[in-house]
Design a protein around this motif. Sequence first.
Motif, mmCIF file in Angstrom:
data_model
loop_
_atom_site.group_PDB
_atom_site.id
_atom_site.type_symbol
_atom_site.label_atom_id
_atom_site.label_comp_id
_atom_site.label_asym_id
_atom_site.label_seq_id
_atom_site.Cartn_x
_atom_site.Cartn_y
_atom_site.Cartn_z
ATOM 1 N N ALA A 78 0.829 -1.204 0.000
ATOM 2 C CA ALA A 78 0.000 0.000 0.000
ATOM 3 C C ALA A 78 0.865 1.257 0.000
ATOM 4 C CB ALA A 78 -0.900 -0.019 1.230
ATOM 5 N N TYR A 79 2.084 1.132 0.508
ATOM 6 C CA TYR A 79 2.977 2.287 0.640
ATOM 7 C C TYR A 79 4.375 1.932 0.166
ATOM 8 C CZ TYR A 79 -0.500 4.912 3.105
ATOM 9 O OH TYR A 79 -1.630 5.611 3.388
ATOM 10 N N GLU A 80 5.124 2.965 -0.193
ATOM 11 C CA GLU A 80 6.509 2.760 -0.620
ATOM 12 C C GLU A 80 7.377 2.418 0.603
ATOM 13 O OE1 GLU A 80 7.982 3.116 -3.628
ATOM 14 O OE2 GLU A 80 6.158 3.662 -4.716
ATOM 15 N N TYR A 81 8.331 1.534 0.402
ATOM 16 C CA TYR A 81 9.291 1.250 1.473
ATOM 17 C C TYR A 81 10.446 2.237 1.383
ATOM 18 C CZ TYR A 81 6.797 -3.103 2.191
ATOM 19 O OH TYR A 81 5.825 -4.015 2.468
ATOM 20 N N ALA A 82 11.032 2.525 2.544
ATOM 21 C CA ALA A 82 12.221 3.374 2.584
ATOM 22 C C ALA A 82 13.456 2.480 2.561
ATOM 23 C CB ALA A 82 12.202 4.193 3.871
ATOM 24 N N GLY A 136 3.684 -7.060 5.416
ATOM 25 C CA GLY A 136 4.249 -5.849 4.799
ATOM 26 C C GLY A 136 3.321 -4.660 5.011
ATOM 27 N N LEU A 137 3.534 -3.597 4.246
ATOM 28 C CA LEU A 137 2.733 -2.377 4.419
ATOM 29 C C LEU A 137 1.409 -2.486 3.670
ATOM 30 C CD1 LEU A 137 5.428 0.417 4.241
ATOM 31 C CD2 LEU A 137 4.439 -0.694 6.240
ATOM 32 N N THR A 138 0.461 -3.164 4.278
ATOM 33 C CA THR A 138 -0.845 -3.372 3.652
ATOM 34 C C THR A 138 -1.796 -2.245 4.042
ATOM 35 O OG1 THR A 138 -1.660 -4.549 5.546
ATOM 36 C CG2 THR A 138 -0.494 -5.854 3.907
ATOM 37 N N ALA A 139 -2.993 -2.291 3.446
ATOM 38 C CA ALA A 139 -4.018 -1.294 3.747
ATOM 39 C C ALA A 139 -4.403 -1.328 5.225
ATOM 40 C CB ALA A 139 -5.245 -1.565 2.878
ATOM 41 N N THR A 140 -4.489 -2.534 5.795
ATOM 42 C CA THR A 140 -4.855 -2.676 7.209
ATOM 43 C C THR A 140 -3.793 -2.044 8.103
ATOM 44 O OG1 THR A 140 -5.920 -4.756 6.648
ATOM 45 C CG2 THR A 140 -5.548 -4.370 8.968
#
Length: 246
Positions: A78-82, A136-140
């Motif tokens: 859902a989001y970019e990783y740094a 990972g960076l999911t919507a939840t």
Amino acid sequence: MRYEEFTIEGRNAVIEAFRSGKPIDKLFILDGVQDGPIQTIKREAKKHDTIVKFVSSERLDQMSETGKHQGVIAYAAAYEYAQVEDILAAAREKNEPPFVFLLDNIADPHNLGAIIRTANLAGAHGVIIPKNRAVGLTATVAKTSAGAINYTPVARVTNIAATIEALKKEGMWFVCADMTGTTMYDLDLKGSIGLVIGSEGDGVGRLVKERCDFVASIPMKGDIDSLNASVAAGVLAYEIVRQRMS
């Protein structure tokens, strides 16, 4: 776990997603398929270090929203990783010793979201999570973080233990949460510090724990023996905050 709004189905759609630089968390490919487009997708996955799982057509049919998966479904982040370097740069920018959360295989998206929220409020410069066996960076996660995901960088690494080794060379110390440790109030947690939190069921893995400089326990008075991972992260983080402020 399913995050419908970030499910990408079909060969062209998946190839496009990779080429446009969209972060793909996981890729599911029909087992045994070897044709051209699938080989292209596998190459892209390798290039981007994406986790690939080979599954049966029944499994893909169950996962599919559209019924037109063509033997391939991807879960996009859902989001970019740094990058880890971005987190250290954030500390330098604020002229503060780095304060980083490292999570060893947190599988529950609500826990990850809550930990990112705590990291933000405690003034941590970022959160590091592993690529495998973890959410990972999911919507939840984004929703549970209450917006913190927009401000606190989250980096994803292949190996948490190796990352700890690399960050030690940058002068960081590491403390992990474990019931067998020294009471957190008796430890010196000032300076450049990494807080390591283990998974909900198994705690911090042996290899990761061996690389930590301190093992901290949270005093418990109740009748059950452990705190939820995100609550433990909050309690320890604020002991670090207290020491950094004093």
